[in-house]
Design an enzyme around this catalytic site. Structure first.
Site, mmCIF file in Angstrom:
data_model
loop_
_atom_site.group_PDB
_atom_site.id
_atom_site.type_symbol
_atom_site.label_atom_id
_atom_site.label_comp_id
_atom_site.label_asym_id
_atom_site.label_seq_id
_atom_site.Cartn_x
_atom_site.Cartn_y
_atom_site.Cartn_z
ATOM 1 N N ASN A 177 -9.954 0.447 -0.270
ATOM 2 C CA ASN A 177 -8.492 0.499 -0.208
ATOM 3 C C ASN A 177 -7.936 -0.009 -1.541
ATOM 4 O O ASN A 177 -7.966 -1.211 -1.807
ATOM 5 C CB ASN A 177 -8.012 -0.369 0.965
ATOM 6 C CG ASN A 177 -6.493 -0.393 1.088
ATOM 7 O OD1 ASN A 177 -5.783 0.113 0.221
ATOM 8 N ND2 ASN A 177 -6.009 -0.991 2.165
ATOM 9 N N CYS A 181 0.811 -1.231 0.000
ATOM 10 C CA CYS A 181 0.000 0.000 0.000
ATOM 11 C C CYS A 181 0.842 1.277 0.000
ATOM 12 O O CYS A 181 0.337 2.347 -0.310
ATOM 13 C CB CYS A 181 -0.953 0.019 1.181
ATOM 14 S SG CYS A 181 -2.223 -1.243 1.060
ATOM 15 N N HIS A 226 -3.184 7.514 2.768
ATOM 16 C CA HIS A 226 -3.576 6.227 2.192
ATOM 17 C C HIS A 226 -4.983 5.911 2.696
ATOM 18 O O HIS A 226 -5.285 6.105 3.876
ATOM 19 C CB HIS A 226 -2.595 5.138 2.631
ATOM 20 C CG HIS A 226 -3.047 3.760 2.273
ATOM 21 N ND1 HIS A 226 -3.487 3.444 1.010
ATOM 22 C CD2 HIS A 226 -3.146 2.625 3.016
ATOM 23 C CE1 HIS A 226 -3.835 2.171 0.997
ATOM 24 N NE2 HIS A 226 -3.649 1.650 2.195
HETATM 25 N N1 ACO Z 1 -18.518 -8.000 8.641
HETATM 26 C C1 ACO Z 1 -18.986 -8.287 9.877
HETATM 27 N N2 ACO Z 1 -18.170 -8.614 10.885
HETATM 28 C C2 ACO Z 1 -16.843 -8.670 10.642
HETATM 29 C C3 ACO Z 1 -16.307 -8.402 9.365
HETATM 30 C C4 ACO Z 1 -17.199 -8.047 8.349
HETATM 31 N N3 ACO Z 1 -16.792 -7.758 7.094
HETATM 32 N N4 ACO Z 1 -14.957 -8.534 9.419
HETATM 33 C C5 ACO Z 1 -14.651 -8.879 10.678
HETATM 34 N N5 ACO Z 1 -15.794 -8.975 11.409
HETATM 35 C C6 ACO Z 1 -15.952 -9.343 12.818
HETATM 36 C C7 ACO Z 1 -14.779 -10.153 13.341
HETATM 37 O O1 ACO Z 1 -14.954 -11.524 13.025
HETATM 38 C C8 ACO Z 1 -14.868 -9.879 14.826
HETATM 39 O O2 ACO Z 1 -15.885 -10.689 15.370
HETATM 40 P P1 ACO Z 1 -15.680 -11.383 16.813
HETATM 41 O O3 ACO Z 1 -15.569 -10.238 17.771
HETATM 42 O O4 ACO Z 1 -16.935 -12.188 16.951
HETATM 43 O O5 ACO Z 1 -14.435 -12.206 16.706
HETATM 44 C C9 ACO Z 1 -15.364 -8.428 14.900
HETATM 45 O O6 ACO Z 1 -15.939 -8.153 13.616
HETATM 46 C C10 ACO Z 1 -14.254 -7.436 15.179
HETATM 47 O O7 ACO Z 1 -13.177 -7.704 14.316
HETATM 48 P P2 ACO Z 1 -11.884 -6.794 14.293
HETATM 49 O O8 ACO Z 1 -10.896 -7.356 13.330
HETATM 50 O O9 ACO Z 1 -11.424 -6.552 15.691
HETATM 51 O O10 ACO Z 1 -12.513 -5.443 13.703
HETATM 52 P P3 ACO Z 1 -11.852 -4.043 13.565
HETATM 53 O O11 ACO Z 1 -12.676 -3.036 14.205
HETATM 54 O O12 ACO Z 1 -10.376 -4.049 13.889
HETATM 55 O O13 ACO Z 1 -11.950 -3.775 11.986
HETATM 56 C C11 ACO Z 1 -10.559 -3.847 10.005
HETATM 57 C C12 ACO Z 1 -11.309 -4.645 11.074
HETATM 58 C C13 ACO Z 1 -11.539 -3.012 9.248
HETATM 59 C C14 ACO Z 1 -9.842 -4.819 9.085
HETATM 60 C C15 ACO Z 1 -9.526 -2.918 10.689
HETATM 61 O O14 ACO Z 1 -8.828 -3.634 11.653
HETATM 62 C C16 ACO Z 1 -8.522 -2.293 9.727
HETATM 63 O O15 ACO Z 1 -8.860 -1.424 8.957
HETATM 64 N N6 ACO Z 1 -7.225 -2.682 9.820
HETATM 65 C C17 ACO Z 1 -6.141 -2.021 9.084
HETATM 66 C C18 ACO Z 1 -6.102 -2.348 7.635
HETATM 67 C C19 ACO Z 1 -4.879 -1.674 7.004
HETATM 68 O O16 ACO Z 1 -4.608 -0.513 7.210
HETATM 69 N N7 ACO Z 1 -4.053 -2.446 6.283
HETATM 70 C C20 ACO Z 1 -2.800 -1.904 5.766
HETATM 71 C C21 ACO Z 1 -2.852 -1.623 4.357
HETATM 72 S S1 ACO Z 1 -3.304 -3.028 3.384
HETATM 73 C C22 ACO Z 1 -1.929 -3.477 2.365
HETATM 74 O O17 ACO Z 1 -0.820 -3.087 2.541
HETATM 75 C C23 ACO Z 1 -2.185 -4.442 1.260
#
Ligand code: ACO
Length: 323
Positions: free
Chosen positions: A280, A114, A250
């Protein structure tokens, strides 16, 4: 004093819009969850016949038009991507061929997930500052949909496809003021695509070779790291938070963007946000956001832009630019 100045920007999004409602039919998710946790409403996905190069060529052509330049004016192409058309030729070489950029010019890909666009921008800037190039096309282009596991709700709702580009030219007025790059290879477990030539990708089946992310842990490191790089960039230039006109982050997650804006003390209307419509798009996200705000007239000549990115590797980087 020589600077690399932005002469034109361009962007391209594939036609097909995939809404959150469409993803509700694919995995156990909801529009509400996706919007609340990420800020994403929809994303664009490439057509079956479209490749990363196809997207890059359109974005680059638009940037050349905006700069009032021809492909033959360009002597360097750097292209950030983690979803190239092929192992080789590089996607940058394919773009060189498709656009008719002078044979013998230099074109290569930069791999930093990214952060790929900021890394490609840093490299092009250094070429221009040392006299190795006068006019550079810097591109971020991705077909993330090709490395997404469409059965994994934790990742498939996040990503989209697209390309953005800009033209840099050597100039005696600023210009790119500074770029800052960092990597830390010890976080591979949190974000990776376990697919590659040397690891024997022909043995992988199903979703085994698709993008894997421990999103929550990535989120925490991203917020911490981006806060630090904002300070580093301003300090290196002897500037204050108040001097920044636009943050062009980003576009991974609206909550990460809000945290960085808060750290800068910038109101959200000084932050370019495209995550709701683009998702993203990895290396394409920053040049697409920049092009959006240049074309709709928000970003004006002379303003100070802070670009920042974070991605797989981990990789992270920033650029401070007088537009
Ligand atoms: N729909 C519904 N529920 C979901 C989904 C979804 N699409 N995805 C995850 N959940 C659930 C999980 O299973 C979890 O359930 P549980 O509590 O029963 O286990 C709950 O939601 C919370 O999950 P988290 O992973 O803790 O959710 P979070 O608030 O952290 O959001 C997200 C997840 C959006 C992925 C976030 O963590 C994020 O944006 N991370 C950073 C991504 C990023 O910046 N990546 C770097 C760049 S990418 C690259 O370089 C290619």
């Amino acid at each position: 004093m020589t600077y690399a100045s932005i002469k034109g920007t361009g962007g391209y999004l594939p036609e097909r819009v995939v809404t959150n409602a469409e993803l509700e039919r694919l995995v156990d998710t909801s529009d509400r969850w996706i919007q609340e946790r990420t800020g994403i409403r929809e994303r664009r996905i490439v057509g079956e016949d479209q490749t990363c190069c196809d997207l890059a060529v359109i974005a680059a052509s638009r940037a050349l038009d905006a700069a009032g330049m021809k492909p033959s004016d360009i002597d360097l192409v750097t292209l950030g991507t983690c979803t190239p058309d092929r192992v080789f030729p590089s996607t940058a070489c394919l773009v060189q061929r498709e656009l008719g950029i002078t044979p013998g010019a230099v074109a290569f890909d930069v791999g930093a997930a990214c952060s790929g666009f900021v890394f490609a921008l840093d490299v092009a800037n250094r070429f221009i500052l040392t006299g190795g190039a006068r006019r550079a096309l810097v591109i971020g282009a991705e077909t993330m949909s090709r490395i997404i596991d469409w059965t994994d709700r934790g990742t498939c709702v996040l990503f989209g496809d697209g390309a953005g580009a800009l033209v840099l030219e050597a100039d005696d007025t600023p210009g790119i003021l500074s770029t800052h790059l960092h990597t830390d290879g010890s976080f591979e477990d949190l974000l990776n695509v376990p697919w590659g030539v040397s690891q024997g990708y022909d043995k992988l089946e199903g979703s085994a070779g698709k993008l894997k992310m421990r999103g929550n842990e990535v989120f925490r490191v991203a917020v911490r790291t981006l806060g630090r790089i904002v300070d580093e960039t301003l300090e290196a230039n002897g500037l204050n938070k108040r001097d920044v006109d636009w943050l062009i982050p980003h576009q991974a997650n609206i909550r990460i963007i809000q945290a960085t804006a808060k750290k800068l003390g910038l109101p959200m209307d000084r932050v370019v946000q495209t995550v709701a419509e683009h998702g993203n798009t990895s290396a394409a996200s920053i040049p697409l956001a920049l092009d959006t705000a240049v074309r709709d007239g928000r970003i004006k000549r002379g303003e100070l832009l802070l670009l920042e990115a974070f991605g797989g590797g981990f990789t992270w980087g920033s650029a401070l630019i007088r537009y």
